[in-house]
Enzyme design. Structure first.
Site, mmCIF file in Angstrom:
data_model
loop_
_atom_site.group_PDB
_atom_site.id
_atom_site.type_symbol
_atom_site.label_atom_id
_atom_site.label_comp_id
_atom_site.label_asym_id
_atom_site.label_seq_id
_atom_site.Cartn_x
_atom_site.Cartn_y
_atom_site.Cartn_z
ATOM 1 N N ASP A 125 32.388 40.041 41.088
ATOM 2 C CA ASP A 125 33.056 39.204 40.094
ATOM 3 C C ASP A 125 34.027 40.022 39.234
ATOM 4 O O ASP A 125 33.716 41.123 38.810
ATOM 5 C CB ASP A 125 31.960 38.600 39.194
ATOM 6 C CG ASP A 125 32.515 37.676 38.149
ATOM 7 O OD1 ASP A 125 32.950 36.583 38.525
ATOM 8 O OD2 ASP A 125 32.539 38.054 36.964
ATOM 9 N N GLU A 180 36.395 39.295 44.177
ATOM 10 C CA GLU A 180 36.899 38.151 43.419
ATOM 11 C C GLU A 180 37.938 38.730 42.473
ATOM 12 O O GLU A 180 37.623 39.215 41.387
ATOM 13 C CB GLU A 180 35.782 37.460 42.644
ATOM 14 C CG GLU A 180 36.223 36.103 42.104
ATOM 15 C CD GLU A 180 36.459 36.040 40.603
ATOM 16 O OE1 GLU A 180 36.938 35.005 40.131
ATOM 17 O OE2 GLU A 180 36.195 37.021 39.884
#
Ligand code: GLC
Length: 626
Positions: A282, A324
């Site tokens: 992330d 990501e």
């Protein structure tokens, strides 16, 4: 406490290796011989030469060996089989992403949905954060209070183990988020830091004066300008401003401190031993802060990711890394290791530009920005795949498209603004029922919220003809994602045409985050309708099944087969070539087109229609699906 780092003994990893069984020790020695040069190189680029880096390398290797030694026999065997077939994750892959609670209540509930996932051809399941989250607001779980303890609301460690085993038996890999950039303000590291422990204060990025904050802010964009303006949060007990790129309760970690890298990677490898087969890394772009820059995509980010990959190749080589990085197109290839320092990095990366550009194409009925994105998308290295998608749990961010829009002319910002107004349903003639994210100002394009079906007009349609057009728009976007992706990812509910979160559910949810608009609860009634021939749900679901089937049956859909934009001669049609064998045509117009598909053939494509073609031995093109 468990997270303090002890001073390593020389050759700690050799000692760890001695504790491994002879067959594992041999295999591990081979892996280390392969990975050590790259590990040393990337760590010394990041942290400089010298004892400190040697110690760090030793410590990381010892941790990796220890993880490999403790890996269950099933996971160890899985690693070996995947090493012998490095393309295992690129063949007919289909992904699905969901919040555990909205999808199935808890982790055990997910086990009961495995047959459903299998019927969609799913091979990869990304469950949004399911480890312990901050008390109170927690950004949908992205404020992580403990990297390794399952969120009690969602289940136990035993439930996680049960789920990973059941998924593996069904041929589905579980992907877990790993939030690299920050931890929750109530994570033990943050608590220690607040309590005055200097070792843990050095785990975080902080500024010590307003002037310092202002200096950094000059170059930093804002992720949540409306609900969490600025990138710093003053902490009275520290008399300092903690760097908080996202919400004030998400404290950015200080990767300039090698202990942070050690602790984070060690935790990640331990989670791999719980049976997680892929990590969604992330907010990867934000890990390294450098004065005078926007602190995104710095070279150190890639060095650290490559060091991380090298360690995973030693400890758990069957595990995938997915970046990501919601960044402009040209910033994405480095996450596959195609940047200034080439080398294996992530296996997967989100293609957020392609996603956003496909929505712009729908609003404009013009594919120029989408085509430019495709032209700027290089072939990926062997063993890597683009993750393509129509929607996910986040907003559609428009600003990733600025470079492509800008290159196409002066009206570039207006085009993004128009798309933003269109999907918020405030442009004349718009069928969309979304909402703008993080901006109330009509002159700013930031993001758009809403479920795909609400954005394509499925819930505003008042005639059967309008409903048909909305359905066709949805299938057009999915067909593009399934055609281009190495891993097309479905967002929970889109396979059933699920609409926005209802007003009652929204009101009951904690916090004011606009993204909740597209985080509805599972609707069993819609799921049942998928079995009823002729229903919208059946039509979407069966088309997705057909896409998945085709992807499984043809090697041209493997993740690293290049996809190139070719000329279509229509401003509304995106034409793509996939490998030597496949062509795809996607018509973003409300009007039909006669499309020259090559080989002397012309095909009529309906409004918002598409066609996938395969060249046959007789040199004619065969329609695979439309
Ligand atoms: C990622 C997540 C998003 C979250 C942010 C901060 O972008 O997808 O939902 O808010 O990271 O963790």
């Amino acid at each position: 406490m468990s997270s303090s780092v002890s001073v390593p003994k020389a050759s700690a990893w050799r000692v760890a290796l001695m504790n491994a069984s002879p067959d594992r020790a041999d295999e591990l020695a081979k892996r280390i011989a392969q990975q050590l040069p790259i590990l040393q190189n990337r760590l010394s680029r990041t942290y400089g030469e010298g004892n400190q880096v040697e110690e760090l390398t030793e410590q990381l290797l010892a941790a990796a060996v220890d993880i490999a030694r403790k890996r269950s026999q099933a996971l160890w065997d899985l690693d070996l089989s995947r090493q012998s077939q490095p393309h295992w994750h690129q063949k007919g892959a289909v992904g699905y992403t969901a919040y555990v609670d909205h999808f199935a209540g808890n982790l055990r509930g997910v086990v009961d949905r495995i047959d459903y996932l299998k019927s969609l051809g799913v091979t990869y399941l990304h469950l949004l954060p399911f480890f312990k989250a901050a008390e109170g607001p927690n950004d949908g779980g992205f404020a992580v209070a403990n990297f390794e303890v399952v969120e009690p609301r969602l289940g136990t460690q035993a439930d996680l183990q049960l789920l990973t085993q059941a998924l593996r038996a069904a041929g589905i890999s579980l992907c877990s988020d790993f939030v690299l950039n920050h931890v929750a303000h109530d994570h033990e590291w943050a608590v220690e830091a607040r309590n005055g422990n200097p070792e843990f204060q050095n785990f975080f990025c902080m500024a010590h004066s307003q002037a310092e904050v202002d200096g950094w802010e000059k170059n930093l964009p804002q992720i949540f300008p409306d609900t969490a303006p600025g990138n710093f949060t003053y902490q009275p007990s520290l008399k300092a401003w903690v760097w908080t790129t996202f919400y004030p309760y998400q404290w950015d970690l200080n990767y300039a401190n090698p202990k942070v890298f050690f602790e984070v990677v060690s935790a990640m490898m331990r989670v791999a031993n719980m049976g997680v087969e892929a990590f969604r890394l992330d907010s990867t772009g934000f890990l390294w802060k450098r004065e005078g820059t926007n602190c995104q995509n710095q070279p150190e980010v890639h060095w650290l990711l490559q060091a991380m990959r090298a360690l995973m190749e030693i400890a758990c080589p069957g595990v995938l890394l997915k970046a990501e990085a919601i960044m402009p197109t040209h910033q994405l290839p480095p996450y596959f290791g195609l940047g200034e320092t080439p080398g294996p990095e992530c296996h997967l990366a989100y293609h957020s530009s392609m996603m956003a550009a496909s929505w712009v194409a729908l609003a404009e009925e013009n594919v120029s920005i989408l085509q430019a994105v495709m032209q700027n998308t290089p072939a990926v290295p062997q063993g890597s795949s683009w993750l393509t998608y129509v929607r996910c749990h986040d907003d559609i961010g428009w600003n990733v498209l600025r470079p492509e829009a800008q290159a196409l002319g002066d009206t570039h910002y207006q085009r993004l603004l128009n798309a933003s107004h269109f999907f918020a349903g405030i442009a004349p003639g718009s069928y969309a029922q979304g909402a703008s994210f993080q901006t109330t100002d009509l002159q700013t394009a930031h993001g758009t919220n809403g479920m795909a079906s609400a954005l394509v007009g499925m819930y505003s349609a008042s005639t059967p003809a309008d409903s048909q057009l909305a359905l066709d728009r949805l299938l057009l976007l999915q067909s593009l994602s399934y055609f281009t992706g190495g891993l097309p990812l479905l967002y929970m509910g889109d396979e059933l045409g699920m609409g926005n979160t209802s007003a009652e559910v929204l009101a009951a949810r904690q916090g004011p985050d606009g993204r909740e608009l597209h985080r509805p609860n599972w609707q069993e009634a819609l799921a049942q309708l998928r079995k009823q021939e002729g229903s919208v749900q059946h039509r979407i679901f069966s088309k997705l099944q057909a896409f998945a089937q085709l992807r499984k049956s043809l090697t041209a859909f493997h993740g690293d087969v290049p996809v190139n934009a070719i000329e279509s001669k229509h401003p509304t049609v995106l034409a793509l070539q996939r490998g030597a064998e496949l062509k795809g045509f996607f018509n973003f117009s409300r009007l039909p087109v006669d499309q020259d598909v090559g080989n002397g053939q012309t095909l009529a494509i309906k409004p918002y229609g598409f066609v996938w073609l395969q060249s046959s031995s007789s040199a004619t093109l065969r329609t695979l699906i439309d």
